[in-house]
Design a protein around this motif. Sequence first.
Motif, short mmCIF file in Angstrom:
data_model
loop_
_atom_site.label_atom_id
_atom_site.label_comp_id
_atom_site.label_asym_id
_atom_site.label_seq_id
_atom_site.Cartn_x
_atom_site.Cartn_y
_atom_site.Cartn_z
N LEU A 32 35.77 31.05 38.18
CA LEU A 32 36.15 32.37 38.68
C LEU A 32 36.95 33.16 37.64
CD1 LEU A 32 36.17 34.17 41.28
CD2 LEU A 32 38.47 33.32 41.67
N SER A 33 36.32 34.11 37.02
CA SER A 33 37.04 34.99 36.09
C SER A 33 36.79 36.44 36.47
CB SER A 33 36.57 34.74 34.65
OG SER A 33 35.33 35.36 34.42
N LEU A 34 37.76 37.27 36.15
CA LEU A 34 37.64 38.69 36.46
C LEU A 34 36.39 39.27 35.83
CD1 LEU A 34 41.18 40.31 36.28
CD2 LEU A 34 39.64 40.15 38.21
N ARG A 35 36.12 38.87 34.60
CA ARG A 35 34.98 39.45 33.88
C ARG A 35 33.66 39.06 34.52
NH1 ARG A 35 38.20 40.49 28.67
NH2 ARG A 35 36.45 41.45 27.60
N LYS A 36 33.57 37.82 34.99
CA LYS A 36 32.34 37.39 35.65
C LYS A 36 32.16 38.11 36.98
CE LYS A 36 32.04 32.85 34.62
NZ LYS A 36 31.93 31.40 34.92
N VAL A 37 33.26 38.25 37.69
CA VAL A 37 33.23 38.97 38.97
C VAL A 37 32.75 40.40 38.73
CG1 VAL A 37 34.66 39.95 40.77
CG2 VAL A 37 34.98 37.57 40.12
N ALA A 38 33.30 41.03 37.69
CA ALA A 38 32.91 42.41 37.38
C ALA A 38 31.43 42.48 37.01
CB ALA A 38 33.77 42.93 36.23
N ALA A 39 30.99 41.55 36.18
CA ALA A 39 29.60 41.53 35.75
C ALA A 39 28.66 41.40 36.95
CB ALA A 39 29.37 40.40 34.75
N ARG A 40 29.03 40.49 37.86
CA ARG A 40 28.17 40.26 39.02
C ARG A 40 28.11 41.49 39.92
NH1 ARG A 40 26.67 35.53 42.77
NH2 ARG A 40 26.94 34.23 40.94
N ALA A 41 29.18 42.25 39.93
CA ALA A 41 29.20 43.48 40.74
C ALA A 41 28.54 44.63 39.97
CB ALA A 41 30.62 43.83 41.12
N GLY A 42 28.16 44.37 38.72
CA GLY A 42 27.45 45.38 37.94
C GLY A 42 28.33 46.44 37.31
N VAL A 43 29.58 46.10 37.08
CA VAL A 43 30.48 47.06 36.44
C VAL A 43 31.07 46.45 35.17
CG1 VAL A 43 31.07 48.27 38.57
CG2 VAL A 43 32.37 46.25 37.91
N SER A 44 31.79 47.27 34.44
CA SER A 44 32.34 46.78 33.17
C SER A 44 33.54 45.87 33.41
CB SER A 44 32.76 47.95 32.29
OG SER A 44 33.96 48.50 32.76
N HIS A 45 33.97 45.21 32.34
CA HIS A 45 34.92 44.12 32.52
C HIS A 45 36.29 44.55 33.02
CE1 HIS A 45 35.71 45.30 28.26
NE2 HIS A 45 36.96 45.15 28.65
N ALA A 46 36.65 45.81 32.79
CA ALA A 46 37.99 46.25 33.20
C ALA A 46 37.96 47.06 34.50
CB ALA A 46 38.64 47.05 32.08
#
Lengths: 211, 211
Positions: free
Chosen positions: A31-45
């Motif tokens: 569980l990482s923020l960046r992976k969560v963001a990627a899966r939601a289709g948005v950028s890492h921040a």
Amino acid sequence: MNEHKYHHGDLKNALIGAGVDILAEEGLGGLSLRKVAARAGVSHAAPYAHFADKQDLIAAISTEGYHRLYERIEALVQRYQGDPPRQLIEVACAYVEFARKDPAHFRITFSGVIETEKNYPTFVEISQKNLQLVTQVVEACQSAGILKPGPADATAVSIWSSVHGLASLLIEGQISHTLLDRMSRRELTVFLLNQVTLVELRPEMFPAKAI
Amino acid sequence: MNEHKYHHGDLKNALIGAGVDILAEEGLGGLSLRKVAARAGVSHAAPYAHFADKQDLIAAISTEGYHRLYERIEALVQRYQGDPPRQLIEVACAYVEFARKDPAHFRITFSGVIETEKNYPTFVEISQKNLQLVTQVVEACQSAGILKPGPADATAVSIWSSVHGLASLLIEGQISHTLLDRMSRRELTVFLLNQVTLVELRPEMFPAKAI
DNA sequence: GCCAAACCTTGACAGTGTCAAGATTCGGCT
DNA sequence: AGCCGAATCTTGACACTGTCAAGGTTTGGC
């Protein structure tokens, strides 16, 4: 439909959902923020528009876990209205089953990933609602004479502790295989409640589809 | 004396000790291989001579936690030999107290930071030794008539679950303050055991120095 | 139709686990 | 004593992480 929109529309919930999914697939370590963001289709921040930090997202995921648990438990309390021992058993089994089905989500909900310093009001709220429900069942069981009389809140905490402990030890693989070969998780749960309470065992408490 | 030696001498244990210290001071989030290495006075990759990966170090720290717990519990079982209910209560309180004194170490020992895939024989060994001890006490309690008769292993797991659950919920701050203001941790533990068993309460079970 | 606020992206930084290559030291053999 | 392989440790590098600053894009209300 909203494939290429700059504004996602409901990113906050999408992030929580993505987090829950990753937790189920890869566990806490994945569980990482960046992976969560990627899966939601948005950028890492992007998550930082909705969560102050990772802790905040985790708190939201924890709260979501508590909500899911509450829904199931509430439904069971309703279904077995008027049969307190059955309520107790079904609620306990649902708790154990929730832990088994999604151990990472269960862990993150209960295993203190939430630091104590910050307080998350919605988390506290659903946690209290859960305990209230258990307390209700406990009081019903006391009235029915299958639980020793005594302060309902302390008794509820005792029961909850017992079931929570069993669920935890089960998913951490701390229960020996020789025992698990002999007893199903449901049988173990009922055994524990029978130890803790004065529940009389009835056949309908052991459906064919054991957990 | 070994300040400037290239070879540390006992780096493996030093790393485990450093890990335990960091855990106590900064919690799970502060535990990194590089910090552990720095505290032991070696370079950032030195741990890899003794541990395959971070998981391996964590397993060693977990095992160490289990050992410390076992030592205390074993001493208490010895001290109250011949008084099974007292044994049960003191062991349970020691368990809860261990969790309170070093929550992060307790968590890492029991909260599934150890992934199930790998198996750590020494960890499994001490875990089994612990359960055996509890089982002994449980059997003594059954003989003394303060625990329902039944399979000792399942009963031991039930008792262990209950106490483990209470310890977990306590350190996660899930027990309401209104209850904690009314009852000390020791009182809560005894209350739980009294709920679970048929222990008769005796004054010496509540020493002035409550936990 | 404009503007502030909400939302999202890009780019950067320090810290992390991990590995490869090499330096240093230890223990045993001759 | 001296050598050599093995154990131990260092250095350097890589991809990945959480987090922040600066800026671009869109929305909703006036």
